[in-house]
Design a protein around this motif. Sequence first.
Motif, short mmCIF file in Angstrom:
data_model
loop_
_atom_site.label_atom_id
_atom_site.label_comp_id
_atom_site.label_asym_id
_atom_site.label_seq_id
_atom_site.Cartn_x
_atom_site.Cartn_y
_atom_site.Cartn_z
N THR A 197 -10.01 7.55 -6.10
CA THR A 197 -8.70 7.70 -5.48
C THR A 197 -8.84 8.03 -4.00
OG1 THR A 197 -7.74 8.45 -7.58
CG2 THR A 197 -6.51 8.99 -5.59
N LYS A 253 1.57 2.92 -3.37
CA LYS A 253 0.35 3.49 -3.95
C LYS A 253 -0.05 4.77 -3.20
CE LYS A 253 -1.34 -1.03 -5.30
NZ LYS A 253 -2.07 -2.17 -4.81
N TYR A 279 -0.79 8.50 -4.56
CA TYR A 279 -2.15 9.01 -4.52
C TYR A 279 -2.37 10.20 -3.59
CZ TYR A 279 -3.66 4.59 -6.73
OH TYR A 279 -3.85 3.52 -7.57
N TYR A 286 0.79 -1.23 0.00
CA TYR A 286 0.00 0.00 0.00
C TYR A 286 0.82 1.28 0.00
CZ TYR A 286 -4.20 -2.75 1.12
OH TYR A 286 -5.25 -3.62 1.09
#
Length: 100
Positions: free
Chosen positions: A80, A14, A18, A11
Motif C-alpha cells: 500500500t 484509490k 489508501y 488514482y
Amino acid sequence: MADFTRIVDNYFPKLEMYTLPLTRAHGKNHPEVFRVHELFQLMNEKVKENTASKVKLDKEFSELRQVTNHYTLPSDACETYEAVYSMLAEADEVYYQQNE
C-alpha cells in the motif's frame, strides 16, 4: 503521455482510500505519512472544486516531494505504501508535464 484528468479519475479515489490506513500502519515509524495524507486531502478537495486541468497544485506537489524525499520508499514499506508513493509520483510528473 497521460493526461492529468485521467490520473485524477484513476488514482485519486484509490489514494483517498489508501492514505489514511497508511497513517495507521506506518505513522509510528514514519510520521511523514500524516503530512502526505493531509496534503493529498488538500489536493483532492481542490480537484473536486475545480476541473483537474485548471487546478493549481504546485505548492502541494512541491511539499510532497520534500516530505517524501522525492517519493523514496522506506525499507519497511508495504504494498500500500508503495502504491501510494507510486501514484503520487506519477501524478506529480504528469501534472508538471501538463503545466510547463
